[in-house]
Design an enzyme around this catalytic site. Sequence first.
Site, PDB file in Angstrom:
ATOM      1  N   LYS A 194       0.850  -1.203   0.000  1.00 53.08           N
ATOM      2  CA  LYS A 194       0.000   0.000   0.000  1.00 53.08           C
ATOM      3  C   LYS A 194       0.877   1.243   0.000  1.00 53.08           C
ATOM      4  O   LYS A 194       1.654   1.466   0.926  1.00 53.08           O
ATOM      5  CB  LYS A 194      -0.921  -0.007   1.234  1.00 53.08           C
ATOM      6  CG  LYS A 194      -1.730   1.283   1.427  1.00 53.08           C
ATOM      7  CD  LYS A 194      -2.697   1.205   2.615  1.00 53.08           C
ATOM      8  CE  LYS A 194      -3.381   2.556   2.871  1.00 53.08           C
ATOM      9  NZ  LYS A 194      -4.289   2.540   4.040  1.00 53.08           N
ATOM     10  N   ASP A 226      -3.043  10.183   3.325  1.00 49.63           N
ATOM     11  CA  ASP A 226      -4.436   9.761   3.474  1.00 49.63           C
ATOM     12  C   ASP A 226      -5.206  10.820   4.272  1.00 49.63           C
ATOM     13  O   ASP A 226      -5.118  10.875   5.494  1.00 49.63           O
ATOM     14  CB  ASP A 226      -4.471   8.398   4.199  1.00 49.63           C
ATOM     15  CG  ASP A 226      -5.889   7.876   4.376  1.00 49.63           C
ATOM     16  OD1 ASP A 226      -6.824   8.454   3.783  1.00 49.63           O
ATOM     17  OD2 ASP A 226      -6.047   6.869   5.103  1.00 49.63           O
ATOM     18  N   LYS A 239     -10.710  12.709   7.613  1.00 56.62           N
ATOM     19  CA  LYS A 239     -10.207  12.421   8.963  1.00 56.62           C
ATOM     20  C   LYS A 239     -10.245  13.703   9.792  1.00 56.62           C
ATOM     21  O   LYS A 239      -9.963  14.776   9.257  1.00 56.62           O
ATOM     22  CB  LYS A 239      -8.756  11.928   8.888  1.00 56.62           C
ATOM     23  CG  LYS A 239      -8.580  10.511   8.382  1.00 56.62           C
ATOM     24  CD  LYS A 239      -7.120  10.097   8.442  1.00 56.62           C
ATOM     25  CE  LYS A 239      -6.909   8.737   7.804  1.00 56.62           C
ATOM     26  NZ  LYS A 239      -7.514   7.619   8.553  1.00 56.62           N
ATOM     27  N   ASP A 255     -12.561   6.767   3.546  1.00 57.02           N
ATOM     28  CA  ASP A 255     -11.340   6.596   4.341  1.00 57.02           C
ATOM     29  C   ASP A 255     -10.897   5.124   4.390  1.00 57.02           C
ATOM     30  O   ASP A 255      -9.799   4.823   4.827  1.00 57.02           O
ATOM     31  CB  ASP A 255     -11.567   7.145   5.764  1.00 57.02           C
ATOM     32  CG  ASP A 255     -10.262   7.398   6.499  1.00 57.02           C
ATOM     33  OD1 ASP A 255      -9.196   7.369   5.844  1.00 57.02           O
ATOM     34  OD2 ASP A 255     -10.304   7.626   7.723  1.00 57.02           O
ATOM     35  N   ARG A 261      -7.829  -0.669   1.074  1.00 52.26           N
ATOM     36  CA  ARG A 261      -8.315  -1.955   0.555  1.00 52.26           C
ATOM     37  C   ARG A 261      -8.746  -1.841  -0.903  1.00 52.26           C
ATOM     38  O   ARG A 261      -8.716  -2.819  -1.643  1.00 52.26           O
ATOM     39  CB  ARG A 261      -9.442  -2.471   1.453  1.00 52.26           C
ATOM     40  CG  ARG A 261     -10.625  -1.559   1.533  1.00 52.26           C
ATOM     41  CD  ARG A 261     -11.519  -1.847   2.729  1.00 52.26           C
ATOM     42  NE  ARG A 261     -10.920  -1.408   3.997  1.00 52.26           N
ATOM     43  CZ  ARG A 261     -11.465  -1.603   5.197  1.00 52.26           C
ATOM     44  NH1 ARG A 261     -12.605  -2.256   5.297  1.00 52.26           N
ATOM     45  NH2 ARG A 261     -10.869  -1.191   6.288  1.00 52.26           N
TER      46      ARG A 261
HETATM   47  N1  BES Z   1      -4.471   4.473   6.766  1.00 49.26           N
HETATM   48  C1  BES Z   1      -5.616   4.211   7.562  1.00 49.26           C
HETATM   49  C2  BES Z   1      -5.319   3.232   8.701  1.00 49.26           C
HETATM   50  C3  BES Z   1      -4.542   3.772   9.856  1.00 49.26           C
HETATM   51  C4  BES Z   1      -5.161   4.532  10.831  1.00 49.26           C
HETATM   52  C5  BES Z   1      -3.210   3.479  10.004  1.00 49.26           C
HETATM   53  C6  BES Z   1      -4.438   5.000  11.913  1.00 49.26           C
HETATM   54  C7  BES Z   1      -2.504   3.945  11.078  1.00 49.26           C
HETATM   55  C8  BES Z   1      -3.103   4.705  12.036  1.00 49.26           C
HETATM   56  C9  BES Z   1      -6.726   3.617   6.721  1.00 49.26           C
HETATM   57  O1  BES Z   1      -6.782   4.053   5.412  1.00 49.26           O
HETATM   58  C10 BES Z   1      -8.016   4.008   7.350  1.00 49.26           C
HETATM   59  O2  BES Z   1      -8.297   5.174   7.384  1.00 49.26           O
HETATM   60  N2  BES Z   1      -8.747   3.032   7.836  1.00 49.26           N
HETATM   61  C11 BES Z   1      -9.988   3.291   8.501  1.00 49.26           C
HETATM   62  C12 BES Z   1     -10.942   2.197   8.091  1.00 49.26           C
HETATM   63  C13 BES Z   1     -12.362   2.438   8.541  1.00 49.26           C
HETATM   64  C14 BES Z   1     -12.956   3.628   7.830  1.00 49.26           C
HETATM   65  C15 BES Z   1     -13.171   1.190   8.256  1.00 49.26           C
HETATM   66  C16 BES Z   1      -9.722   3.251   9.999  1.00 49.26           C
HETATM   67  O3  BES Z   1      -8.905   2.461  10.456  1.00 49.26           O
HETATM   68  O4  BES Z   1     -10.335   4.048  10.702  1.00 49.26           O
HETATM   69 ZN    ZN Z   2      -5.050   4.720   4.557  1.00 52.18          ZN
HETATM   70 MN    MN Z   3      -7.918   5.839   5.212  1.00 56.76          MN
END
Ligand code: BES
Ligand code: ZN
Ligand code: MN
Length: 504
Positions: A270, A275, A282, A352, A356
């Site tokens: 990835k 992000d 976020k 967000d 995936r």
């Molecule tokens: N890059 C983030 C995951 C992440 C969050 C890594 C905090 C490290 C620290 C990912 O893209 C993301 O935002 N995931 C969401 C998924 C949710 C919306 C189902 C998450 O983890 O909140």
């Molecule tokens: Zn991410």
């Molecule tokens: Mn994300």
Amino acid sequence: MEIKLNLNSKEATSSELVVLGSFATTEKKGKKEVKAASLTNWPKEVKDYFSGLKSASSFNGDKGAQFFFDFEGTRYLAFGLGEKKALGNEDARKTFANVVKAIKDSHTSASFQLDTMMAKGGLENTASILTEALELTTYFFDKYLSNKKQAKLKKVNFDSKEKKTAAKKIQNAIDEAQKITESVNVARNFVNEPPNILNSESYAKEVLKDVKGIKGVKAKVLGKADLKKHKMGMFLSVNAGSAYEPQLVHLTYTPSKVTKNTKHIAFVGKGLTFDTGGYSLKPGGSMVNMKFDMAGSATVYGAFRAAALLGLPVKVSCFLGMTDNAVNSLATMPDSIVTAMNGKTVEILNTDAEGRLVMGDVLTYASNHKPDVIIDSATLTGACLVALGTEVCGLMGNDDKLKNSLKKAAGNVDEYIWELPIMQEWRDDMKSNIADLKNIGSNRFAGTPKAAAFLENFVGEGIAWAHLDIAGCGDSQAHLPYCPPKGASGVMVRTLVEFMRSQK
Ligand code: BES
Ligand code: ZN
Ligand code: MN
């Protein structure tokens, strides 16, 4: 700082500091047990002097103990390794790292006498662990500091006048450890680079530049038009709000000898250079540090690079999916339905959950190259930090043999990995009423393996697949003295290299 490793005390050194290790032993004095420093293999004059030194009497070789002294115009550092039989590789790595920390900013050169600090596995293993500690501990991301006060490691030199096979083997162990740890540091550098400098286009360029000239490596980059041609609707949806082209970097390493038994390993990473969350934005606090959302790609790239430098007898393909997740009027809106490269339709309920989407299409693309195994690495879910803390890498997948090999590899190099199951209920939870899949589960539980359940849909039939969620361990590992207290850890590169070494 220049570092020399010496085989034994007979070899002259011209360094500013001579570093000697000592184990702790217990001696019987009458009925009492007294702890003492072993001083094994120390040069005789130094040993005699040190033994008579009053101020050094409290130094008993305990793990972590350090004592500086001067003798006949040379400065010495004695450090303790604790009891010999209790010293594992990770203990040695950490002890060496703490020694490096103590001297790196105060000395320009140091010479380590190897036979005084022998870890398990003899001189070769000791040289290898010491090199790792030196390379990993002297890493510091000072590119943007006007005042570069940190001492960088210039070189690890092995000084041996004895040109015996033993010396050659040690030199080889040092060279190999250096190729691996240098690759860890390359991965760390990519992750630490800020998002206004490292975007998908500059990232792809830098990877190509870095890999250029390594024997057996071929590289190509797919851009937006290629992704459209391959119908990578998920990947493109994440890139929709970006000012930069999406980039799919495709690297292959082919060993010099290939037979029909040569294993083909594919890595998928990835590479979200930033992000923001997209329209499912976020909150400000959670967005900071999201430059690190490309750590999965940097990790597999580091491992790929090391494999090629080491000339490992496996074929390795590496697929890096690069874009940012940004917002503009073209950015994907929640409720959108997109079609993945493999034809599955996906309802995007949260922009967000973008990793995936990118990974899914890259997994399909990787599968089409028919590798024996696919290992992907991604900072995929915040839930992974809740489940496993910031220290442990999450492991999921569809093949026990592959997962077990990865667990074993992690154990061999002292990195933390733990498996989470993928339950049928969670696969079902990722199904949508109006599309084949949705990109988030219906509640916040089991977020990490639900993301894996989503990815599984894009792995080709019959391919063994493992997924590493490095959302926690990819970032600073302050508990490890050989990792910087802030920024990229570079963790899991060594595990993946060890895994490839086990696949012959
Ligand atoms: N890059 C983030 C995951 C992440 C969050 C890594 C905090 C490290 C620290 C990912 O893209 C993301 O935002 N995931 C969401 C998924 C949710 C919306 C189902 C998450 O983890 O909140
Ligand atoms: Zn991410
Ligand atoms: Mn994300």
